[in-house]
Design a protein around this motif. Structure first.
Motif, mmCIF file in Angstrom:
data_model
loop_
_atom_site.group_PDB
_atom_site.id
_atom_site.type_symbol
_atom_site.label_atom_id
_atom_site.label_comp_id
_atom_site.label_asym_id
_atom_site.label_seq_id
_atom_site.Cartn_x
_atom_site.Cartn_y
_atom_site.Cartn_z
ATOM 1 N N THR A 107 7.842 16.952 2.308
ATOM 2 C CA THR A 107 7.366 15.776 1.584
ATOM 3 C C THR A 107 8.334 15.363 0.477
ATOM 4 O O THR A 107 8.362 14.199 0.088
ATOM 5 N N ASP A 108 9.163 16.311 -0.024
ATOM 6 C CA ASP A 108 10.165 15.953 -1.023
ATOM 7 C C ASP A 108 11.209 15.018 -0.419
ATOM 8 O O ASP A 108 11.752 14.153 -1.102
ATOM 9 N N LYS A 109 11.488 15.191 0.863
ATOM 10 C CA LYS A 109 12.485 14.371 1.557
ATOM 11 C C LYS A 109 11.882 13.082 2.097
ATOM 12 O O LYS A 109 12.415 12.002 1.904
ATOM 13 N N HIS A 110 10.739 13.206 2.777
ATOM 14 C CA HIS A 110 10.182 12.064 3.498
ATOM 15 C C HIS A 110 9.242 11.199 2.661
ATOM 16 O O HIS A 110 9.089 10.016 2.944
ATOM 17 N N GLY A 111 8.569 11.781 1.687
ATOM 18 C CA GLY A 111 7.629 10.995 0.893
ATOM 19 C C GLY A 111 6.191 11.286 1.265
ATOM 20 O O GLY A 111 5.622 12.274 0.829
ATOM 21 N N GLY A 112 5.586 10.444 2.099
ATOM 22 C CA GLY A 112 4.163 10.536 2.400
ATOM 23 C C GLY A 112 3.785 11.717 3.269
ATOM 24 O O GLY A 112 4.632 12.429 3.822
ATOM 25 N N VAL B 23 0.862 -1.197 0.000
ATOM 26 C CA VAL B 23 0.000 0.000 0.000
ATOM 27 C C VAL B 23 0.887 1.232 0.000
ATOM 28 O O VAL B 23 1.635 1.466 0.953
ATOM 29 N N SER B 24 0.831 2.005 -1.069
ATOM 30 C CA SER B 24 1.631 3.229 -1.157
ATOM 31 C C SER B 24 1.026 4.323 -0.281
ATOM 32 O O SER B 24 -0.190 4.540 -0.296
ATOM 33 N N PHE B 25 1.893 5.008 0.471
ATOM 34 C CA PHE B 25 1.460 6.141 1.291
ATOM 35 C C PHE B 25 1.870 7.470 0.660
ATOM 36 O O PHE B 25 1.706 8.517 1.271
ATOM 37 N N GLU B 26 2.356 7.430 -0.545
ATOM 38 C CA GLU B 26 2.686 8.662 -1.267
ATOM 39 C C GLU B 26 1.417 9.120 -1.981
ATOM 40 O O GLU B 26 1.210 8.856 -3.172
ATOM 41 N N ARG B 27 0.574 9.819 -1.250
ATOM 42 C CA ARG B 27 -0.757 10.212 -1.715
ATOM 43 C C ARG B 27 -0.950 11.717 -1.531
ATOM 44 O O ARG B 27 -0.214 12.370 -0.795
ATOM 45 N N GLY B 28 -1.996 12.225 -2.179
ATOM 46 C CA GLY B 28 -2.315 13.638 -2.082
ATOM 47 C C GLY B 28 -3.249 13.952 -0.930
ATOM 48 O O GLY B 28 -3.697 13.074 -0.178
ATOM 49 N N TRP B 29 -3.577 15.232 -0.815
ATOM 50 C CA TRP B 29 -4.395 15.748 0.291
ATOM 51 C C TRP B 29 -5.748 15.047 0.381
ATOM 52 O O TRP B 29 -6.180 14.650 1.473
ATOM 53 N N ALA B 30 -6.447 14.891 -0.737
ATOM 54 C CA ALA B 30 -7.790 14.313 -0.718
ATOM 55 C C ALA B 30 -7.781 12.899 -0.161
ATOM 56 O O ALA B 30 -8.674 12.513 0.613
ATOM 57 N N GLN B 31 -6.788 12.105 -0.518
ATOM 58 C CA GLN B 31 -6.749 10.730 -0.040
ATOM 59 C C GLN B 31 -6.379 10.657 1.437
ATOM 60 O O GLN B 31 -6.916 9.820 2.172
ATOM 61 N N TYR B 32 -5.482 11.525 1.884
ATOM 62 C CA TYR B 32 -5.184 11.549 3.312
ATOM 63 C C TYR B 32 -6.380 12.070 4.114
ATOM 64 O O TYR B 32 -6.582 11.673 5.262
ATOM 65 N N GLY C 233 0.466 21.666 11.290
ATOM 66 C CA GLY C 233 -0.552 21.247 10.345
ATOM 67 C C GLY C 233 -0.061 20.072 9.523
ATOM 68 O O GLY C 233 1.135 19.775 9.494
ATOM 69 N N PHE C 234 -0.977 19.405 8.852
ATOM 70 C CA PHE C 234 -0.637 18.240 8.037
ATOM 71 C C PHE C 234 -0.210 18.698 6.652
ATOM 72 O O PHE C 234 -0.769 19.640 6.098
ATOM 73 N N SER C 235 0.804 18.031 6.088
ATOM 74 C CA SER C 235 1.302 18.357 4.756
ATOM 75 C C SER C 235 1.266 17.129 3.857
ATOM 76 O O SER C 235 1.505 16.008 4.300
ATOM 77 N N THR C 236 0.974 17.370 2.594
ATOM 78 C CA THR C 236 1.085 16.347 1.560
ATOM 79 C C THR C 236 1.840 16.950 0.382
ATOM 80 O O THR C 236 2.160 18.144 0.379
ATOM 81 N N SER C 237 2.092 16.132 -0.639
ATOM 82 C CA SER C 237 2.844 16.615 -1.794
ATOM 83 C C SER C 237 2.139 17.759 -2.512
ATOM 84 O O SER C 237 2.793 18.589 -3.154
ATOM 85 N N ASP C 238 0.806 17.834 -2.371
ATOM 86 C CA ASP C 238 0.058 18.903 -3.042
ATOM 87 C C ASP C 238 -0.536 19.917 -2.068
ATOM 88 O O ASP C 238 -1.335 20.761 -2.457
ATOM 89 N N ARG C 239 -0.132 19.872 -0.783
ATOM 90 C CA ARG C 239 -0.616 20.847 0.211
ATOM 91 C C ARG C 239 0.477 21.014 1.265
ATOM 92 O O ARG C 239 0.649 20.159 2.132
ATOM 93 N N ASP C 240 1.232 22.093 1.172
ATOM 94 C CA ASP C 240 2.429 22.290 1.998
ATOM 95 C C ASP C 240 2.103 23.142 3.219
ATOM 96 O O ASP C 240 1.759 24.308 3.102
ATOM 97 N N ASN C 241 2.239 22.554 4.404
ATOM 98 C CA ASN C 241 2.034 23.278 5.670
ATOM 99 C C ASN C 241 3.194 23.048 6.637
ATOM 100 O O ASN C 241 2.994 23.070 7.856
ATOM 101 N N ASP C 242 4.402 22.824 6.096
ATOM 102 C CA ASP C 242 5.509 22.367 6.942
ATOM 103 C C ASP C 242 6.299 23.488 7.623
ATOM 104 O O ASP C 242 7.247 23.220 8.358
#
Length: 253
Positions: free
Chosen positions: A197-202, A76-85, A172-181
């Motif tokens: 997310t560029d470094k860690h992935g998911g 199961v890949s955890f490299e997903r976008g905001w909507a899936q998380y 806040g939560f961050s994904t590859s398409d929503r950056d809150n880091d």
């Protein structure tokens, strides 16, 4: 001919089926109603909500826990976008992410105190855990802000950081398409990243990337050390080391 014991077993099986179909407010209530209820998928209805949720209840001596994350392999890949998380993904009986909306729905009840438990297994047969009292997730307007209270365990308080400036409590939560880091660029050693997310992935509650991140790429026992991505809990394995298995669960008092 059925014996009274057979009838009792049938009645108990029927009772368990009702619990799994209709459940209770959370896994703790189900465990209290039926101390012998097995671990598995149940339907619960959080207090103050009309929505019913399917969750995996881990039934333990300490009560019924709702599994919100499980990692045990790379299927199961955890490299997903905001909507899936936000909505969740994976299989409740296997590796999965329950969903940020559901986590908020559960933990917004101020009449309850929630505990987060993080279980970690390494590739050599070792195990460690971290528990946090007063676990809450904000709504989407706060980017599902993380809140944790008092820590206990033997894995270390990685959410507050293995080093100064790595505190992820309140992030806040961050994904590859929503950056809150809260970092741009994000510096790790002598390497700069545009986003954590560029470094860690998911997706994760990154704050300056921090020292806890359990949704990156899963790595096998062939080489669990030195990955920029991975299942990291750096107060436990500071290499960085990618854990073999992680499980996150929550339980209400």
């Amino acid at each position: 001919m059925k014996t009274p014991f057979d009838n009792l077993l049938i009645a108990y099986a029927f009772f368990l089926s009702l619990l799994k179909t209709f459940g209770g407010k959370d896994c703790s209530k189900i465990r209290a109603q039926s101390p012998r209820a097995p671990s598995g998928v149940y339907v619960i209805q959080p207090a103050g909500n009309e929505t019913r949720l399917r969750v995996y209840c881990e039934m333990r001596q300490t009560g019924g826990w709702i599994v919100i994350q499980r990692r045990s392999g790379g299927a199961v890949s955890f490299e997903r976008g905001w909507a899936q998380y936000r909505h969740g993904f994976g299989s409740l009986t296997y590796d999965h992410w329950l969903g940020l909306d559901k986590m908020h729905m559960l933990t917004k009840d101020t009449d309850k105190v929630w505990t987060l438990r993080v279980d970690l297994w390494d590739h050599e047969g070792g195990y460690a855990f971290a528990e946090y009292r007063d676990f809450r997730i904000g709504d989407e307007g706060t980017a599902y802000r993380l809140h944790v209270g008092t820590y206990k365990g033997n894995a270390g308080d990685a959410l507050r950081g293995a080093y100064p400036g790595a505190d992820q409590n309140g992030a806040g939560f961050s994904t590859s398409d929503r950056d809150n880091d809260n970092c741009s660029p994000c510096i790790h050693g002598d390497v700069a990243f545009n986003r954590c997310t560029d470094k860690h992935g998911g997706g994760w509650w990154y704050s300056g990337c921090g020292s806890a991140a359990l949704n990156g790429d899963w790595h096998s026992s062939d080489d669990p050390i030195g990955w920029g991505s991975g299942l990291h809990w750096l107060t436990w394995k500071p290499v960085p080391y990618s854990a073999k298995v992680s499980r996150m669960m929550i339980k209400s008092d």
